[in-house]
Structure formats: structure tokens, C-alpha cells
Design a protein around this motif. Structure first.
Motif, PDB file in Angstrom:
ATOM      1  N   LYS A  15      -2.502  19.003   4.316  1.00  0.00           N
ATOM      2  CA  LYS A  15      -2.402  20.229   3.520  1.00  0.00           C
ATOM      3  C   LYS A  15      -3.570  21.189   3.706  1.00  0.00           C
ATOM      4  O   LYS A  15      -3.526  22.303   3.165  1.00  0.00           O
ATOM      5  N   SER A  16      -4.592  20.756   4.442  1.00  0.00           N
ATOM      6  CA  SER A  16      -5.746  21.649   4.622  1.00  0.00           C
ATOM      7  C   SER A  16      -5.927  22.016   6.090  1.00  0.00           C
ATOM      8  O   SER A  16      -5.401  23.031   6.548  1.00  0.00           O
TER       9      SER A  16
ATOM     10  N   GLY B 160      -0.835  27.592  10.848  1.00  0.00           N
ATOM     11  CA  GLY B 160      -0.473  28.876  10.263  1.00  0.00           C
ATOM     12  C   GLY B 160       0.205  28.797   8.919  1.00  0.00           C
ATOM     13  O   GLY B 160       0.714  29.809   8.420  1.00  0.00           O
ATOM     14  N   ASP B 161       0.208  27.634   8.302  1.00  0.00           N
ATOM     15  CA  ASP B 161       0.820  27.469   6.985  1.00  0.00           C
ATOM     16  C   ASP B 161      -0.235  27.778   5.919  1.00  0.00           C
ATOM     17  O   ASP B 161      -0.716  26.896   5.204  1.00  0.00           O
ATOM     18  N   TYR B 162      -0.594  29.033   5.811  1.00  0.00           N
ATOM     19  CA  TYR B 162      -1.738  29.433   5.006  1.00  0.00           C
ATOM     20  C   TYR B 162      -1.521  29.249   3.507  1.00  0.00           C
ATOM     21  O   TYR B 162      -2.468  28.937   2.782  1.00  0.00           O
ATOM     22  N   ARG B 163      -0.321  29.443   3.041  1.00  0.00           N
ATOM     23  CA  ARG B 163      -0.073  29.319   1.605  1.00  0.00           C
ATOM     24  C   ARG B 163      -0.212  27.864   1.139  1.00  0.00           C
ATOM     25  O   ARG B 163      -0.701  27.601   0.043  1.00  0.00           O
ATOM     26  N   THR B 164       0.231  26.934   1.973  1.00  0.00           N
ATOM     27  CA  THR B 164       0.058  25.517   1.625  1.00  0.00           C
ATOM     28  C   THR B 164      -1.426  25.184   1.522  1.00  0.00           C
ATOM     29  O   THR B 164      -1.870  24.527   0.581  1.00  0.00           O
ATOM     30  N   ALA B 165      -2.195  25.661   2.499  1.00  0.00           N
ATOM     31  CA  ALA B 165      -3.639  25.417   2.486  1.00  0.00           C
ATOM     32  C   ALA B 165      -4.301  26.109   1.294  1.00  0.00           C
ATOM     33  O   ALA B 165      -5.226  25.562   0.677  1.00  0.00           O
ATOM     34  N   GLU B 166      -3.823  27.306   0.960  1.00  0.00           N
ATOM     35  CA  GLU B 166      -4.381  28.028  -0.189  1.00  0.00           C
ATOM     36  C   GLU B 166      -4.174  27.242  -1.479  1.00  0.00           C
ATOM     37  O   GLU B 166      -5.114  27.065  -2.274  1.00  0.00           O
ATOM     38  N   VAL B 167      -2.968  26.761  -1.704  1.00  0.00           N
ATOM     39  CA  VAL B 167      -2.662  25.995  -2.913  1.00  0.00           C
ATOM     40  C   VAL B 167      -3.533  24.751  -2.983  1.00  0.00           C
ATOM     41  O   VAL B 167      -4.093  24.414  -4.035  1.00  0.00           O
ATOM     42  N   TYR B 168      -3.679  24.063  -1.860  1.00  0.00           N
ATOM     43  CA  TYR B 168      -4.487  22.836  -1.824  1.00  0.00           C
ATOM     44  C   TYR B 168      -5.939  23.149  -2.165  1.00  0.00           C
ATOM     45  O   TYR B 168      -6.553  22.468  -2.998  1.00  0.00           O
ATOM     46  N   CYS B 169      -6.517  24.172  -1.528  1.00  0.00           N
ATOM     47  CA  CYS B 169      -7.941  24.492  -1.739  1.00  0.00           C
ATOM     48  C   CYS B 169      -8.202  24.936  -3.174  1.00  0.00           C
ATOM     49  O   CYS B 169      -9.202  24.531  -3.784  1.00  0.00           O
TER      50      CYS B 169
ATOM     51  N   THR C 263     -17.354  21.999  -1.972  1.00  0.00           N
ATOM     52  CA  THR C 263     -17.076  23.276  -2.627  1.00  0.00           C
ATOM     53  C   THR C 263     -17.296  24.439  -1.666  1.00  0.00           C
ATOM     54  O   THR C 263     -16.483  25.375  -1.600  1.00  0.00           O
ATOM     55  N   LEU C 264     -18.380  24.377  -0.905  1.00  0.00           N
ATOM     56  CA  LEU C 264     -18.676  25.426   0.073  1.00  0.00           C
ATOM     57  C   LEU C 264     -17.566  25.523   1.111  1.00  0.00           C
ATOM     58  O   LEU C 264     -17.099  26.629   1.441  1.00  0.00           O
ATOM     59  N   TYR C 265     -17.122  24.386   1.631  1.00  0.00           N
ATOM     60  CA  TYR C 265     -16.070  24.383   2.639  1.00  0.00           C
ATOM     61  C   TYR C 265     -14.753  24.925   2.084  1.00  0.00           C
ATOM     62  O   TYR C 265     -14.011  25.621   2.782  1.00  0.00           O
ATOM     63  N   LEU C 266     -14.452  24.597   0.839  1.00  0.00           N
ATOM     64  CA  LEU C 266     -13.219  25.104   0.223  1.00  0.00           C
ATOM     65  C   LEU C 266     -13.264  26.627   0.109  1.00  0.00           C
ATOM     66  O   LEU C 266     -12.273  27.307   0.411  1.00  0.00           O
ATOM     67  N   HIS C 267     -14.407  27.163  -0.301  1.00  0.00           N
ATOM     68  CA  HIS C 267     -14.548  28.620  -0.369  1.00  0.00           C
ATOM     69  C   HIS C 267     -14.459  29.239   1.022  1.00  0.00           C
ATOM     70  O   HIS C 267     -13.847  30.307   1.199  1.00  0.00           O
ATOM     71  N   GLY C 268     -15.071  28.581   1.996  1.00  0.00           N
ATOM     72  CA  GLY C 268     -15.016  29.091   3.356  1.00  0.00           C
ATOM     73  C   GLY C 268     -13.605  29.102   3.901  1.00  0.00           C
ATOM     74  O   GLY C 268     -13.191  30.061   4.586  1.00  0.00           O
ATOM     75  N   LYS C 269     -12.860  28.060   3.601  1.00  0.00           N
ATOM     76  CA  LYS C 269     -11.478  27.992   4.073  1.00  0.00           C
ATOM     77  C   LYS C 269     -10.618  29.054   3.400  1.00  0.00           C
ATOM     78  O   LYS C 269      -9.773  29.703   4.031  1.00  0.00           O
TER      79      LYS C 269
END
Length: 270
Positions: A186-187, A194-203, A219-225
Motif C-alpha cells: 500500500k505504500s 502510480g496508485d497514488y490514492r491508495t498510498a495517500e490513504v495508507y500514509c 513520520t518524516l518519510y510519511l510526510h515526504g511520501k
């Protein structure tokens, strides 16, 4: 395990102290057993001292060989966001003239891969991941593969990552490995495909988690992603918000510098 002569001497010295205490207690206890004195406490102390001494050898070997470095590495990398210092200390220990055991093991190599990744040194991070995989046994093999796949996805080497991902998917996974596999799906894999919405929901869900709370590096990596996702989705204001967090809270990681550059670029395009 990276054990120096100084560490080995410390282990032997502590074990010797307990051995002497045990020997003294047993000798006195056995010497007084026919005098009517209650020697049971002395015998018990002697036996316990011997047991502690033996256990201390194994615990000391772990603590001196990798426990202390693991604890320091976790603090430097995940809490203090200072991966370069961990690498410096690790390399210094590897090159120490008094090193008597030089087998880093998968746990230290995993930390090394994370540290190099945080500095955006792709080649060194993948080399450490390969070394970790070579050192891993049992349940750690799958976890090492998940870690390597995560790096490959984030480095745009999707074809190589997909091969590992498919291999892992064919295995029966335990509870922890299932969580790690799901996170990868999911990340990093979602972003690479290119499944950005799935990654957005996960982060976003991970950032909102109260338990387990992400550490500062996570936390830093999640914000970066999220910054990357929103930029690719054309949502400039959200991307700026997350890049700003990384630039202000990135510590000694490469993400701090990259986020500052992206902020200047996006603000210049406004």
C-alpha cells in the motif's frame, strides 16, 4: 556481532568476579557445614553467583557485540535523525584494531541499510540490504526481502522489486510479515505503480495512528511520501505543506535538503 578485545575483557572480568564470589560462598558454606551454622544461604549465594556468571557471559557477548550498537543506532537513526553518525561509529568499530569478532548480523545490517537510505546513498543501501539478506535466517529472510523490495521500489527499480514481491507473495506469512507485506503493497509499491490514492490513504492513516505511534524517521518519510504524491496529483498546496514539514524536521537526512529544494522550486513556479 562486532566484538572488540576491550569488550571481551569486560565480559571475562565480570564472569570471573561472579565465579570468585560463588567459589568463596561455596567454600565457606561447605567448610562450616559440620559446625552447626546454617550454611544454606551461603550455598544458595554460591550457586546463584555461578549461574549469573554463566548467563552474564552470554548476555555480555550480546550487549558488547551488538546490543549497545543496536540501541545507539536506533536512537541516532530513528529518533535523532542522524544516520551519518551511526555509519561513522559503525565503520570505526569495523576498522578497530582490537576487533576479535566481525560478523555484523542481519539486525545491524538492516540499520545500516536504513541509514544509507536516509542519506540517499542508493548503492550503499542496496549493498547493505544484500548483506542483510545473506546473513538472515528463518523468519528474518522474508523480512530482509521485504526491506530490499521497499528500497528498490523507492529507487524506481520496479521490475526487480516486483520479482521479489511476487516471491514473497507465494510464501505463507506470519502475522508480522503480513503487516510488513501489506505496508509494502500500500505504500512503496502503490507509489511505484502510480496508485497514488491508495498510498495517500495508507500514509495519512499511519500519521494518525496513536498506537503504534510512528517514530520521527517514519513520520518524516510519511510526510515526504505525501509531498511526492500530492505533487504528482497536482495538489500543490498539500505538497508544499508536507515538503515544509520535511525541510523543517528532516534533521541530518537527505530528505531535508531535497524538501528544501522542492519548496524553492514550487514556490518559484507560483
Amino acid at each position: 556481532m562486532l566484538l572488540t578485545k576491550a569488550g571481551l575483557r569486560k565480559i571475562v572480568m565480570i564472569a570471573a568476579i561472579y565465579f570468585l564470589i560463588g567459589s568463596f560462598s561455596l567454600a565457606v558454606g561447605l567448610g562450616l557445614r559440620n559446625t552447626g551454622v546454617n550454611t544454606a544461604p551461603l550455598i544458595r549465594i554460591g550457586v546463584i553467583a555461578y549461574a549469573v556468571g554463566i548467563l552474564g557471559v552470554f548476555w555480555g557477548r550480546y550487549a558488547e557485540g551488538k546490543g549497545k550498537l543496536l540501541a545507539r543506532g536506533n536512537r541516532l537513526i530513528f529518533r535523532e535523525l542522524n544516520p551519518a553518525e551511526f555509519i561513522r561509529e559503525y565503520d570505526a568499530l569495523r576498522e578497530a584494531p582490537g576487533l576479535v569478532v566481525c560478523r555484523p548480523g542481519q539486525e545491524l545490517l538492516q540499520l545500516l541499510a536504513v541509514a544509507y537510505d536516509a542519506l540517499n546513498d542508493h548503492a550503499a543501501a542496496l549493498a547493505a540490504a544484500d548483506a542483510q539478506l545473506a546473513a538472515a535466517t528463518g523468519k528474518w529472510v522474508t523480512r530482509a526481502k521485504i526491506g530490499k523490495a521497499s528500497l528498490l521500489y523507492s529507487y524506481d527499480r520496479t521490475e526487480e522489486a516486483e520479482a521479489i514481491f511476487a516471491e514473497i507473495g507465494r510464501k505463507k506469512l506470519g502475522a508480522v510479515d503480513t503487516l510488513l507485506y501489506d505496508a509494502l503493497l500500500k505504500s512503496d509499491r502503490a507509489v511505484a505503480r502510480g496508485d497514488y490514492r491508495t498510498a495517500e490513504v495508507y500514509c495519512l492513516k499511519k500519521l494518525e495512528n496513536g498506537f503504534p505511534k510512528p517514530n520521527p524517521l517514519q513520520t518524516l518519510y510519511l510526510h515526504g511520501k505525501l509531498a511526492l504524491l500530492y505533487e504528482r496529483l497536482g495538489e500543490r498546496e498539500q505538497a508544499l505543506e508536507h515538503y515544509r514539514y520535511c525541510a523543517e524536521n528532516g534533521g541530518g537526512t537527505a530528505l531535508r535538503r531535497k524538501a528544501a529544494e522542492e519548496l524553492r522550486r514550487l514556490q518559484g513556479e507560483a
